[in-house]
Design a protein around this motif. Structure first.
Motif: not given
Length: 237
Positions: A169-176, A192-197
């Motif tokens: 879901t997050l992957f798809g949101f970021d792609a869109v 959502y997936r750009a913030f890597r700890l």
């Protein structure tokens, strides 16, 4: 989200085709009736985790929005509480709900107008609005806004597993969002997936912080025994 009190699909579409600032100005009157507002469970867990390090004198909520996170500072800071956000609409909602005891400042977090002014800076759910290349400068400004020994704290959920629906879901949101920003201006930065700890920890240390990770037990453990959520606490030396 689509309840009678929340934003309509059309309103969200108009927001998504605006700039980040304009989009949040538009969403502000209904923001607290969306899932985007930080849940009370997160605010309470962070307050509890920071309690033993306090009390603090002066606190800042970075990207405060409508003011949910300011309750954390109110419970932990003895002298002053400040919220900063670049959306005038979000600050207007916060001002109506919080009264006169909180200072609200309209400013870009990447150019904070403070120097050695706070003992505690917190932030909730805002980092998806910054591109990875912007984080070092952001962390440097937070470092400058803190007094020696001050802390910068924010919760981070564990990333979903690639086998989970949440991951895709997050992957798809970021792609869109990437497609939207490639074909439409102004851009709306929310990834959502750009913030890597791991990367964030290294950038905080490069900015001069000492970084600690603290499990938030209220959210339990994953199947492998790792925490579902952590509090990142970066201390200025």
């Amino acid at each position: 989200m689509f309840s009678p009190e929340g934003p309509r699909v059309r309103e969200l579409a108009v927001q998504a085709l605006s700039s980040v600032e304009r989009g949040y100005d538009l969403l502000a009157p209904k923001f607290d009736r969306t899932p985007f507002r930080t849940p009370a469970t997160v605010l309470d867990a962070v307050t509890k985790a920071l309690g033993p390090s306090g009390p603090f004198e002066d606190g800042l909520d970075l990207c405060c929005g409508t003011g949910a996170g300011l309750a954390v500072l109110g419970a932990l800071c003895r002298r002053s509480v400040t919220g900063v956000d670049f959306s005038a609409g979000m600050l207007d909602v916060a001002r109506r709900g919080l009264g006169q005891d909180v200072a609200l400042v309209r400013a870009d977090a990447r150019a904070l107008p403070f120097t050695a002014a706070f003992d505690l800076v917190v932030s909730f759910g805002a980092f998806g609005h910054f591109l990875p290349r912007e984080l070092p400068g952001l962390f440097a400004r937070v470092h400058s806004a803190l007094r020696p020994g001050g802390r910068f704290a924010f919760p981070v959920p564990a990333p979903p597993r690639p086998s989970s629906l949440a991951y895709w879901t997050l992957f798809g949101f970021d792609a869109v969002m990437r497609v939207r920003n490639a074909v439409w201006r102004p851009p709306f930065v929310m990834y959502y997936r750009a913030f890597r700890l791991g990367d964030v920890r290294r950038q905080l240390e490069a900015a001069g912080f000492t970084v600690e990770l603290q499990p938030l037990p209220e959210f339990g453990l994953r199947a492998d025994g790792s925490p579902r959520a952590r509090l990142v606490t970066a201390r200025r030396g």
